[in-house]
Design a protein around this motif. Structure first.
Motif, PDB file in Angstrom:
ATOM      1  N   MET A 162       1.188   9.694  -2.960  1.00 59.49           N
ATOM      2  CA  MET A 162       1.203  10.873  -2.087  1.00 59.49           C
ATOM      3  C   MET A 162       0.671  10.550  -0.695  1.00 59.49           C
ATOM      4  N   PHE A 163      -0.306   9.645  -0.629  1.00 58.34           N
ATOM      5  CA  PHE A 163      -0.916   9.266   0.642  1.00 58.34           C
ATOM      6  C   PHE A 163      -0.182   8.124   1.332  1.00 58.34           C
ATOM      7  N   CYS A 164       0.927   7.677   0.727  1.00 60.63           N
ATOM      8  CA  CYS A 164       1.754   6.599   1.309  1.00 60.63           C
ATOM      9  C   CYS A 164       0.956   5.313   1.499  1.00 60.63           C
ATOM     10  N   LEU A 165       0.098   5.018   0.549  1.00 63.23           N
ATOM     11  CA  LEU A 165      -0.698   3.795   0.601  1.00 63.23           C
ATOM     12  C   LEU A 165       0.022   2.689  -0.159  1.00 63.23           C
ATOM     13  N   PRO A 200      -7.810  -3.549   7.702  1.00 61.67           N
ATOM     14  CA  PRO A 200      -6.565  -3.699   8.472  1.00 61.67           C
ATOM     15  C   PRO A 200      -5.944  -2.347   8.806  1.00 61.67           C
ATOM     16  N   MET A 201      -5.211  -2.304   9.886  1.00 57.09           N
ATOM     17  CA  MET A 201      -4.572  -1.073  10.327  1.00 57.09           C
ATOM     18  C   MET A 201      -3.500  -0.623   9.335  1.00 57.09           C
ATOM     19  N   PHE A 202      -3.426   0.686   9.142  1.00 60.21           N
ATOM     20  CA  PHE A 202      -2.411   1.287   8.273  1.00 60.21           C
ATOM     21  C   PHE A 202      -1.017   0.880   8.756  1.00 60.21           C
ATOM     22  N   GLY A 203      -0.156   0.513   7.795  1.00 60.93           N
ATOM     23  CA  GLY A 203       1.224   0.187   8.132  1.00 60.93           C
ATOM     24  C   GLY A 203       1.479  -1.264   8.468  1.00 60.93           C
ATOM     25  N   THR A 204       0.417  -2.061   8.532  1.00 64.39           N
ATOM     26  CA  THR A 204       0.598  -3.473   8.860  1.00 64.39           C
ATOM     27  C   THR A 204       0.768  -4.314   7.596  1.00 64.39           C
ATOM     28  N   VAL A 205       1.232  -5.542   7.794  1.00 59.79           N
ATOM     29  CA  VAL A 205       1.381  -6.477   6.671  1.00 59.79           C
ATOM     30  C   VAL A 205       0.023  -6.756   6.038  1.00 59.79           C
ATOM     31  N   ASP A 206      -0.979  -6.918   6.875  1.00 55.99           N
ATOM     32  CA  ASP A 206      -2.322  -7.193   6.358  1.00 55.99           C
ATOM     33  C   ASP A 206      -2.845  -6.037   5.519  1.00 55.99           C
ATOM     34  N   PHE A 207      -2.518  -4.804   5.925  1.00 53.78           N
ATOM     35  CA  PHE A 207      -2.941  -3.648   5.125  1.00 53.78           C
ATOM     36  C   PHE A 207      -2.301  -3.704   3.736  1.00 53.78           C
ATOM     37  N   ALA A 208      -1.019  -4.008   3.687  1.00 56.79           N
ATOM     38  CA  ALA A 208      -0.315  -4.068   2.405  1.00 56.79           C
ATOM     39  C   ALA A 208      -0.892  -5.151   1.498  1.00 56.79           C
ATOM     40  N   GLU A 230     -10.126   4.982   7.367  1.00 57.37           N
ATOM     41  CA  GLU A 230     -10.617   3.677   7.797  1.00 57.37           C
ATOM     42  C   GLU A 230      -9.480   2.839   8.377  1.00 57.37           C
ATOM     43  N   SER A 231      -8.311   2.893   7.748  1.00 58.89           N
ATOM     44  CA  SER A 231      -7.190   2.081   8.227  1.00 58.89           C
ATOM     45  C   SER A 231      -6.582   2.636   9.511  1.00 58.89           C
TER      46      SER A 231
END
Length: 202
Positions: free
Chosen positions: A52-55, A83-91, A126-127
């Motif tokens: 739901m939060f698109c994480l 890491p910033m939301f939506g980045t490769v590092d976040f994933a 945080e992201s």
């Protein structure tokens, strides 16, 4: 702060947070969450909220009997340099959400939903590196903005032993904890925020 000041702060936080996530989201569909709660499928509940939060990061659930911040029913480990939301590092980021078994055994549906959504809202804020990321009241409000407004509103009137509070904590690599034994928003503030968010959806 006075009651009026607290409500004004809630309104200001909602107005600031909503644009950061693309506006107030529609109410979550409770059907799957209720099914998983009925069958004590906590991992599946967490997965539903995560979706739901698109994480899209890695997330593991730890149901524990001990450890963690004192008096916390749920907590999540967050890297100090998220890491910033939506980045490769976040994933690629792998996190662990901890929930005490004693809390799960007694928590109402609404209280457990609030605990999970609150902790995962920490990941979102945080992201986003939002200025309010260390403000627990703002984290509760973000969960409401992301679709849990009605559920938080129900907690305000729920009559279960855990209906109007849970203890949460955010832990970082610095081992600093933010803990509350009685939740972060009063029942009046949750109701006020719910009504504001429903209005802003229109």
């Amino acid at each position: 702060m006075t009651r009026e000041t607290n409500l004004a702060q809630v309104a200001a936080y909602v107005a600031e947070l909503a644009p950061a996530v693309g506006g107030c989201k529609k109410a979550v569909n409770e059907t799957a969450l209720r099914h998983h709660f009925k069958h004590s499928e906590i991992t599946e509940m967490v997965s539903e909220v995560k979706q739901m939060f698109c994480l899209n990061n890695g997330l593991r659930l730890g149901l524990v009997n001990k450890g963690g911040p004192e008096n916390a029913s749920a907590w999540i480990d967050i890297p100090t340099n998220m890491p910033m939301f939506g980045t490769v590092d976040f994933a690629k980021t792998k996190l662990t959400l901890y929930v005490r078994k004693t809390f799960v055994a007694k928590a109402s549906f609404y209280s457990l939903c609030c605990a999970i959504s609150h902790e995962l809202s920490h990941v979102v804020i945080e992201s986003l590196r939002h200025r309010l990321k260390k403000e627990e009241r703002a984290v509760d409000l973000l969960a409401m903005i992301l679709g849990f407004a009605e559920i938080y509103g129900q907690v305000a009137v729920d009559d279960s032993p855990f209906g109007n509070h849970y203890s949460g904590a955010l832990s970082g690599l610095s081992n600093s904890f933010a803990v509350s034994q009685h939740g972060y928003l009063t029942p009046e503030e949750r109701t006020f925020a719910r009504d504001m968010i429903i209005y802003m959806r229109k």
